[in-house]
Scaffold this active site. Structure first.
Site, mmCIF file in Angstrom:
data_model
loop_
_atom_site.group_PDB
_atom_site.id
_atom_site.type_symbol
_atom_site.label_atom_id
_atom_site.label_comp_id
_atom_site.label_asym_id
_atom_site.label_seq_id
_atom_site.Cartn_x
_atom_site.Cartn_y
_atom_site.Cartn_z
ATOM 1 N N THR A 1 -8.903 5.702 -2.291
ATOM 2 C CA THR A 1 -10.289 5.265 -2.485
ATOM 3 C C THR A 1 -11.243 6.439 -2.308
ATOM 4 O O THR A 1 -12.362 6.402 -2.816
ATOM 5 C CB THR A 1 -10.669 4.144 -1.500
ATOM 6 O OG1 THR A 1 -10.391 4.553 -0.158
ATOM 7 C CG2 THR A 1 -9.908 2.869 -1.807
ATOM 8 N N HIS B 1 0.804 -1.224 0.000
ATOM 9 C CA HIS B 1 0.000 0.000 0.000
ATOM 10 C C HIS B 1 0.838 1.275 0.000
ATOM 11 O O HIS B 1 0.291 2.358 0.228
ATOM 12 C CB HIS B 1 -0.926 0.035 1.223
ATOM 13 C CG HIS B 1 -2.095 -0.887 1.116
ATOM 14 N ND1 HIS B 1 -3.244 -0.574 0.429
ATOM 15 C CD2 HIS B 1 -2.293 -2.140 1.601
ATOM 16 C CE1 HIS B 1 -4.106 -1.577 0.518
ATOM 17 N NE2 HIS B 1 -3.552 -2.538 1.220
ATOM 18 N N LYS C 1 0.199 14.210 0.799
ATOM 19 C CA LYS C 1 -1.156 14.476 0.320
ATOM 20 C C LYS C 1 -1.368 15.976 0.076
ATOM 21 O O LYS C 1 -2.376 16.379 -0.488
ATOM 22 C CB LYS C 1 -2.177 13.927 1.307
ATOM 23 C CG LYS C 1 -2.100 12.394 1.408
ATOM 24 C CD LYS C 1 -3.090 11.834 2.390
ATOM 25 C CE LYS C 1 -2.943 10.335 2.578
ATOM 26 N NZ LYS C 1 -3.365 9.552 1.416
ATOM 27 N N LYS D 1 -14.881 7.355 -4.221
ATOM 28 C CA LYS D 1 -16.139 7.665 -3.546
ATOM 29 C C LYS D 1 -16.692 9.013 -4.007
ATOM 30 O O LYS D 1 -17.897 9.155 -4.244
ATOM 31 C CB LYS D 1 -15.922 7.683 -2.032
ATOM 32 C CG LYS D 1 -15.488 6.351 -1.455
ATOM 33 C CD LYS D 1 -14.859 6.514 -0.077
ATOM 34 C CE LYS D 1 -14.126 5.251 0.335
ATOM 35 N NZ LYS D 1 -13.263 5.448 1.504
ATOM 36 N N LYS E 1 -8.801 13.447 3.765
ATOM 37 C CA LYS E 1 -7.913 12.286 3.821
ATOM 38 C C LYS E 1 -6.960 12.490 4.980
ATOM 39 O O LYS E 1 -6.981 13.530 5.632
ATOM 40 C CB LYS E 1 -7.149 12.091 2.508
ATOM 41 C CG LYS E 1 -6.470 13.341 1.969
ATOM 42 C CD LYS E 1 -5.846 13.096 0.601
ATOM 43 C CE LYS E 1 -6.875 12.943 -0.478
ATOM 44 N NZ LYS E 1 -6.883 11.616 -1.077
ATOM 45 N N ARG E 2 -6.150 11.499 5.248
ATOM 46 C CA ARG E 2 -5.171 11.625 6.327
ATOM 47 C C ARG E 2 -4.281 12.840 6.096
ATOM 48 O O ARG E 2 -3.918 13.146 4.963
ATOM 49 C CB ARG E 2 -4.340 10.341 6.394
ATOM 50 C CG ARG E 2 -3.298 10.282 7.482
ATOM 51 C CD ARG E 2 -2.846 8.845 7.660
ATOM 52 N NE ARG E 2 -2.461 8.229 6.386
ATOM 53 C CZ ARG E 2 -1.200 8.173 5.945
ATOM 54 N NH1 ARG E 2 -0.224 8.712 6.641
ATOM 55 N NH2 ARG E 2 -0.917 7.571 4.805
#
Length: 833
Positions: free
Chosen positions: A675, A376, A573, A679, A567-568
């Protein structure tokens, strides 16, 4: 607390396929709810609380699901079927009542039954606390896969830890993240059932001593180990439109001896229970802070505890019908979700060698045919490794076994590439640099017959950059399995109005075959359908606006463009890149009050790991800018910034249906898949993203005209780094960028706290800006201008949003699980009548 969802109209039944499973009357369901209220809870209708109604409704549906679970397990046993066992340290399940009602075919019936009792189902649902068993995408993916496994009638069991506390409950105080215990299980949960008969005993610590057999041959024996009990708690996982109910088995740690009675009677009350308290800490909290040696040790113990309990449980189940170990891989497939459960490879070897006395070659063949590994992450620093002294102290026998695995691996490498010491160093499970450590990713690759990535580009980069030598040695072991999401939760449950609209146009079949959403394309240019689609989006935005007002004290207009970054919180990110653009847009508005742009609401939600100080500084920066922007009368409602606290599944289910724009802006080559991007696109949000992870496949699916791509590619990122990236040069060359950074890190946004954001400035400039936010800044700002222009044309925006929903059917977790089952597990469906 989130806003209750809009009730479903009686003539708009969801999931007719499921309704066939449970043709029960409203009267029967009402009777069962009242029965549990009286006998399970001991409450009268007149003084029952909303929580009481939630509990008795949950018990009603649980009764039915457990009957199906019993039938499922009986069917699996009768057929002596092969099973897949999913090992994951996280399962981000969220709330379960509505999902279980949908999958049991009881949603509409239960809503009507409660209505007859004067109770609103959606208000009752708000009493449920999200199960604190996961943190981010890893756990949410695992939960989606459990749903699909059951829905596809695939025999499977998930294994994990029954955390007493989740990651943490997040609060903002003066803009800072403050962590509180996530006591999600304080009052218990109706979804778990304790199975004490299946308690397992595992050992940790101790030492290894050679003992000699009658022929004088030495055999290592693990002595002096501490025993820990693993008590299983089962959570049923009901399939949708099928009779199958699988389960998730979660382990709670218990001391083998509760307390020392003699010490207790002598007045040593604390000392008497010390061992019990220390042992039960193994399943106390998700991801203990590993910045300390004690924290690292607890993480390692946690991982071994849950895989050792799980393997013993798997072997116990296998032994009910089998005795020949050569059949084990024919009946058992084990999927390792990231490296956290990789110690299972060494544990199964230990069982086969020490307890079953199999020869090494036969044991290793069984192990490699049984395990498969999902990677991952592409970042080498994120690949788990354990210091040798710590590993040897906690698991001395396993360290010996890993040394032997590595010795045989090195012989294989040497035979394949003679005298290539550099390749041996890269492939070795034991890293000799910076103090010896055990590389868990290397162990996972070596001990598995399959290693897969989770997006097409990710899987290629695994082969080319992360594990190129292993790919050269075993090319047949590497494959791709692009992530997927369950449409039952992320559309049927999260966005019921849109699900109803889709049902009206194409029927209900899409809930089990998401590719059927492609039939919506024929209405993408239909004005009436566009209006209906966007009216639903606006209603969802109104609901989210209420949540924002309640949680953040900020009023936002549902007519504004909702730009979502959820998100985290992590540098790769690049929430800070988003913030730099917000500052640039804010400054443009201040310097040009007549600037004509669509009103924008930038919505953040994320948690930063407690020990990740820079991520927490970014949270402080976003909240500080939000405080100034949201209270600046000069720009009115044209720009708002909100950071919703305590991000979790139930909050995501409010945000995602309301999003117009989906921020997926990680540095190319860092996000494995994602993911959240799936969504959001499924719910009609347009992606602003880099060519990273599954963004590439989403672009290919929805079309280049229906997505906003910007920034460097993986190859361009690599070339820039090879040339020598100097972030200070980009800072000096771009006046807008320079002003945004200087302004942010001045005292303007943090009065009375001089220098509080200095670490962020340092990371971008002196620290080198490893994730290249400055290099992608100009492209990102230009892309955001394109978003604003596109949003002005509401008909074209509606068309793009509809096509996003219509074209992302590939990204169903059902498709992903079918690929795992056929390509990796060789697992066949077994329908349950």
């Amino acid at each position: 607390m989130s806003t209750p969802a809009a009730p479903i109209s009686p003539d708009a039944s969801l999931g007719l396929e499921c309704q066939k499973l449970a043709p029960e009357s409203v009267a029967e369901v009402r009777r069962e709810i009242e029965h549990h209220l009286a006998t399970t809870l001991g409450r009268h209708k007149q003084n029952a609380t909303r929580r009481d109604w939630w509990l008795c409704t949950a018990h009603m549906v649980r009764d039915r699901i457990y009957k199906r679970l019993i039938q499922t397990q009986a069917t699996h046993s009768a057929h002596n079927t092969k099973r897949m066992y999913y090992l994951s340290l996280e399962y981000l399940i969220g709330r379960m009542l509505i999902s279980n009602l949908i999958n049991a075919g009881l949603l509409d019936t239960t809503q009507s039954a409660l209505a007859e009792l004067g109770i609103d189902l959606w208000e009752v649902c708000e009493e449920e606390v999200d199960m604190g068993l996961g943190n981010g995408g890893l756990g949410r993916l695992a939960a989606c896969y459990l749903d699909s496994l059951a829905t596809l009638d695939l025999p499977a069991i998930g294994y994990g830890i029954n955390y007493e506390f989740g990651l943490f409950r997040q609060e903002f105080v003066n803009g800072y993240q403050v962590e509180h215990p996530d006591e999600w299980a304080r009052y218990g949960t109706p979804w778990q059932l304790c199975r004490p008969d299946y308690t397992q005993t595992v050992r940790i610590y101790g030492y290894v001593e050679d003992r000699f057999d009658a022929c004088g041959n030495p055999h290592p024996v693990w002595l002096g180990a501490k025993e820990v009990l693993g008590v299983p708690y089962d959570v049923p996982i009901a399939g949708y439109g099928t009779g199958t109910v699988n389960f998730l088995r979660l382990w709670s740690a218990r001391a083998s001896e509760e307390f020392d009675l003699q010490v207790f009677n002598e007045g040593g009350y604390v000392e008497a229970v010390r061992e019990k308290a220390m042992t039960e800490s193994f399943s106390k909290v998700l991801y203990p802070n590993d910045r300390t040696e004690n924290g690292k040790e607890l993480r390692l113990v946690q991982q071994y505890f849950f895989v050792a309990c799980s393997l013993r449980d798997i072997i116990r189940r296998w032994r009910r019908s089998e005795a020949d170990w050569d059949t084990f891989p024919d009946k058992v497939a084990i999927q390792i979700n990231d490296t956290h459960p990789a110690i299972a490879i060494a544990e199964l070897m230990r069982v086969l060698l020490d307890e079953e006395e199999l020869p090494w070659g036969r044991a290793w063949d069984i192990v490699t045919r049984t395990f498969a590994y999902t990677n991952h992450t592409l970042m080498p620093e994120a690949l788990e490794r354990w210091g040798m002294p710590l590993f040897g102290r906690v698991l001395p026998r396993h360290l010996q076994i890993i040394f032997e695995i590595n010795a045989q691996l090195m012989q294989r490498v040497l035979a394949h590439w003679p005298n290539d010491l550099d390749r041996m160093r890269e492939m070795s499970i034991i890293d000799e640099r910076d103090g010896k450590s055990v590389r868990m990713a290397n162990l996972a690759v070596v001990g598995s017959h399959s290693t897969n990535g989770v997006a097409a580009i990710h899987s290629e980069l695994i082969k080319e950059r992360l594990f190129p030598d292993f790919y050269a040695l075993w090319p047949e072991r590497f494959n791709n399995k692009t992530n997927g999401i369950t449409p039952r939760l992320w559309l049927l449950n999260a966005n019921r109005p849109l699900a109803r609209l889709i049902d009206e146009r194409i029927g209900h079949g899409w809930t089990r075959d998401l590719q059927r959403l492609g039939e919506l394309e024929q209405w993408a240019d239909d004005a009436a359908f566009q209006n209906a689609f966007m009216a639903i989006k606006r209603t969802n935005k109104e609901r989210l606006a209420e949540v924002i007002a309640r949680e953040c004290g900020v009023t936002v207009s549902p007519d504004a463009l909702f730009d979502v970054h959820i998100k985290r919180l992590h540098e790769y990110k690049r929430q800070h890149l988003n913030l730099l653009h917000i500052l640039t847009l804010y400054r443009r508005l201040l310097n040009n009050p007549s600037l004509d742009i669509p009103p924008r609401v930038f919505i953040f939600a994320a948690k930063a790991a407690p020990g990740y100080e820079l991520a927490k500084t970014i949270i402080k920066a976003i909240n500080s800018v939000a405080m100034r922007v949201n209270n600046d009368p000069r720009i009115g409602d044209r720009l708002k910034v909100v950071f919703l606290p305590n991000y979790r599944v139930s909050l995501a289910m409010r945000i995602i249906p309301a999003a117009d724009v989906s921020e997926q802006i990680s540095t190319a080559g860092t996000e494995a898949s994602g993911t959240g991007n799936m969504k959001l696109a499924l719910n009609g949000a347009l992606t602003v993203g880099t060519l990273d992870g599954a963004n590439i496949e989403i672009r290919d699916a929805v079309g280049e005209d229906n997505i906003f791509i910007f920034g460097m590619t993986v190859e361009e990122v690599e070339a820039l780094r090879k040339r020598g990236y100097r972030s200070t040069d980009w800072y000096a060359a771009d006046a807008n960028l320079r002003t945004a950074i200087d302004w942010l890190c001045s005292d303007y946004f943090t009065p009375g706290e001089p220098g509080v954001l200095a670490p962020l400035r340092h990371s971008l400039l002196e620290g080198g800006d490893y994730y290249l936010a400055l290099a992608d800044y100009a492209a990102y700002c230009a892309c955001q201008d394109q978003v604003g222009e596109a949003y002005r044309d509401r008909a074209q925006w509606a068309r793009k949003a509809i096509l996003n929903t219509a074209r992302v059917g590939y990204f169903s977790s059902d498709r992903a699980i079918r690929e795992y089952a056929s390509d990796i597990w060789q697992l066949d469906p077994l329908p349950v009548s």
